[in-house]
Design an enzyme around this catalytic site. Structure first.
Site, short mmCIF file in Angstrom:
data_model
loop_
_atom_site.label_atom_id
_atom_site.label_comp_id
_atom_site.label_asym_id
_atom_site.label_seq_id
_atom_site.Cartn_x
_atom_site.Cartn_y
_atom_site.Cartn_z
N GLY A 202 1.32 3.48 1.03
CA GLY A 202 0.87 2.06 -0.14
C GLY A 202 1.68 2.10 -0.98
O GLY A 202 2.83 2.20 -0.66
N LEU A 228 -1.40 -1.40 7.28
CA LEU A 228 -0.22 -0.71 6.32
C LEU A 228 0.09 0.44 6.55
O LEU A 228 -0.58 1.85 6.96
CB LEU A 228 -0.55 -1.43 5.08
CG LEU A 228 0.05 -0.65 4.12
CD1 LEU A 228 1.30 -2.10 3.85
CD2 LEU A 228 -0.55 -0.75 2.95
N ASP A 229 1.45 0.50 6.80
CA ASP A 229 2.49 1.92 6.77
C ASP A 229 2.25 2.90 7.90
O ASP A 229 1.77 4.02 8.16
CB ASP A 229 2.07 2.50 5.71
CG ASP A 229 2.86 1.81 4.47
OD1 ASP A 229 3.45 1.27 4.49
OD2 ASP A 229 2.56 1.42 3.57
N ALA A 230 1.27 2.33 8.84
CA ALA A 230 0.74 2.81 9.81
C ALA A 230 1.67 3.15 11.81
O ALA A 230 0.87 3.79 12.48
CB ALA A 230 -0.75 3.36 10.32
#
Lengths: 285, 285, 285, 285
Positions: A202, A228-230
């Site tokens: 994040g 998100l960001d995964a």
């Protein structure tokens, strides 16, 4: 150098696949210039990347895919992708206000380090127009507001298609991209996240790292997915910090990490050396 | 080499502190052999570690603390700790079944690398008794069950006190230590966590790292606080992995990281070079 | 786990070798559990390591070498080596006075990390006898003087042979080993040199590194050849230093490097993953 | 932010220097914003960097040097340098044909990362004129032949002086600079050498590294002295390679190292954090 074909594949492992695939190429007079393979013994999956010179290859290039599918794809339940070295990937760069990743990539492109076309730079801010134009790359500004987000992304998508863009690099682009864009470019949007994922997902990861008192910071380049960001991680690297480093120092040290990690990931992508499987990447040598 | 005094302090920063403290030592004929300081400009805190030779120092060692408190401590709202080099820290090692960190520390101790006493090794399992006894260190087994946990920890605490233990190292000790023990040894219990914190808090971090597909794994040494894996970080390091590495490979590569990272942290602690402030560490040079 | 065969080979590259070798194993009902290959395009050499389960393999293990030589070795001008997983390598450790590498290896062996036998530790000094005996390994002292050097080495060589030693590890052994020993164990003596070779060849590399003012120090593990510190490099690693580090600090930081770098090299050797070609190593994955 | 003074000094160590210097500033109402010091106990030398806010400082800036020399310089046999933050260093970049270091520095300058002026880029080849001009920096070409080398360097020196250049960066400049230039800019010419010095001094270090079979390559930034590649080292870093890497791969991986290592060194120089002593550097924190 003559044109090569690059074949990336994966399928359930069973005896003889490697021999058959290499035979297919050799028998048809293809000179193999690269081979890397991997077996995931826990999932029992065979992965392979093979590249051969098309000069003298008996099968016309436009039929290679069909032949391969018929002879091996169905038999072994393979998923494969076939690329030709004379068809360059076309990369769009998305930026906001920070220039370090953008300059790093434009300099590589200009110096001929990368076998890629860059038809455009796209931004939600005007700041980096001079950077792009300095290197002769068209710059397109798409300011985003809550109201116009959907229509702007439609326009972006059209622009990408009109320019034949094959993959996107988010070079510190400070907007969450929509599912629509992700679906249009599945595993073809590369992001740089300024932390050692999965730590500090994040916003403001350097502030969080400073707060936590870590002794090493990192950067992570990954394909963008709906989470998100995964998404699947392509490349990571780290740098050591100390208690003397302020948040500003982390940001500064991080910039050097970010641009190197992102560029390594982009290079792997351009070279067709990344294969995504189950939200992880196989990075061929 | 003669005995030295080691003074670690922190206080709100203001002009002249450094000059006053160094003056205090010089004027009293102390020969400064080490000085490191740091100002945290965001919190406006001054940190310092200073070490001087006691030979010829005009103030008797047993009064240094009092004098310093009276002259500077109160004036500058300092918190400080004073150590003498001839009083070795006494370290207890807690283990379970894995031997790599234990052997690494016992080998260092035996080779004279560390200025520390190790009065005992403590475990919830019998497995590592031979390892400890091989190096002549008494081994105490405290099997833990739900029922006996509290009474066993009472007995452990008594054993630690009877042996004059000044700090504890959890060398892959697979039990969560109780708040009582933590309160008895605040910022004096060093743990090694087998991940790059704050990524992969809790159990089975290598499995989680494999699952996530990271390209680098890490290890973190930190002081134990009531929050699991959230205490002040002393040292971290990482090693690169690839898609070819299985969970077993991660565990094996991780072992080498763990023992080196833990030993670096223990060395810093023994050398009195760690100062904890606001759940973060200042690591003096 | 059942017994596997491990085959390492190299030969002039030509089309079809990989397919033929994998076919040979598959056709004879061998289950391939590992394969790694490499082509050196500048020298046009093909390198390969392949490992397969012997259970159900149609060719008796004692005949595999012959068959392979007849069918492929001569045809492709191959050099190959064949190993079986149930025949453990037997390692002799040579030491002098420093214990860190010795302890690290004995601890790994005792913990079952390595699939190796250690029949003996050999030294030119008595100091490390307790270290070896602590782990139940016979210790043999061979004091060396100018006068006795030749006869002592004869005796050493006899001892090594009597114990079926297949390779030697020089764990900070401070004697130059004779050509006779090197010839008896070609590319089977592993040394750890305490510098980042080829920088700082010879004695006292940490002093030389300090003198030169480098910002990073290293350690190098290599096979011993007749040329001092010039044999094929197996593994290297480095650690960052600063102007604050004294020579003693370099020595201390270097110890941690040395033991890890040496152990990584030994592990690769034990796993039969190192192939020497033209004074360089191919390290299979 | 207001103007600061930065004082770097070294002298034979003796009690009280640190207290006196900090007192000098505090007593004269200077607010110390930075302090780092180091004692080399083997040579008994005291090193210090101190920075303070000039706002409200009682001594006029043009007299600080004189006062300090009179009060402390002579007394302690100090060598010191005094800088003011509002006088930016002026950097000339020398290049030949490779652009990666040049672009990296110009991008940093343009993005405002560095507090430096770049009045000119100088080259012995025309190739990088577009790169410099793209960022609005004047480009001067000085082709070098055996015959004109001396006169060209005279002209270069004049150009540097006319432009008030205070230090020079050799960004892969493929010419050995003359002693005259070195004497004009002692410890003010920063070179990037594409190896881990002192390994692979001289030409074609990547070829030599490949030949030797090292497992790690490096880059070194150092001040230029009359001895080739033997000047004080400012910064080094390394990257891991394998037997799969060709010389071309080393060159490519090396480029990323070179630009980062060089930029780190330049940043330290610009920040006045490097002090040269006895062909080594003290790098302040």
């Amino acid at each position: 150098m003559s044109t090569t074909a690059k074949l990336l594949l994966h399928c359930p492992d069973q005896p003889g696949i490697l021999a058959q695939v290499t035979n297919f190429i050799t028998v048809n007079k293809g000179n193999i210039v690269y081979l890397d393979q991997h077996v995931d013994h826990s999932d029992n999956i065979f992965f392979m990347r093979i590249e051969w010179d098309l000069q003298g290859f008996l099968i016309p290039r436009e039929k290679i895919g069909d032949y391969f599918e018929t002879l091996y794809g169905q038999k072994y339940q393979m998923e494969f992708r076939l690329y030709f070295s004379d068809l360059k990937p076309r990369m769009a760069i998305f930026v906001s206000k920070m220039s370090h990743c953008l300059y790093d990539m434009l300099a590589r492109h200009t110096a001929g380090e990368w076998d890629v076309d860059i038809p455009l730079v796209l931004s939600n801010h005007p700041d980096l127009r001079p950077a792009a134009e300095r290197f002769g790359i068209p710059f397109h500004e798409f300011p985003i507001t809550k109201e116009n987000k959907e229509s702007q992304e439609e326009a972006e998508l059209k622009l990408l298609r009109d320019n034949g863009v094959t993959f996107i690099v988010l070079a510190r682009y400070m907007q969450i991209v929509s599912d629509k864009l992700i679906e249009a470019y599945p595993n073809h949007i590369i992001n740089i996240h300024h932390s050692f994922l999965p730590a500090f997902v994040g916003a403001k990861p350097y502030h969080a790292a400073f707060q936590r008192g870590v002794k090493i910071i990192g950067a992570t380049s990954h394909y963008v997915t709906a989470d998100l960001d995964a998404g699947p991680i392509i490349e990571q690297d780290v740098v050591r910090i100390t208690h003397k480093d302020t948040v500003q120092d982390l940001i500064q040290k991080g910039k050097d990490l970010e641009k190197i990690v992102l560029s390594r990931a982009v290079q792997k992508h351009i070279d067709r050396k990344v294969l995504v499987y189950k939200n992880k990447t196989v990075i061929f040598s």
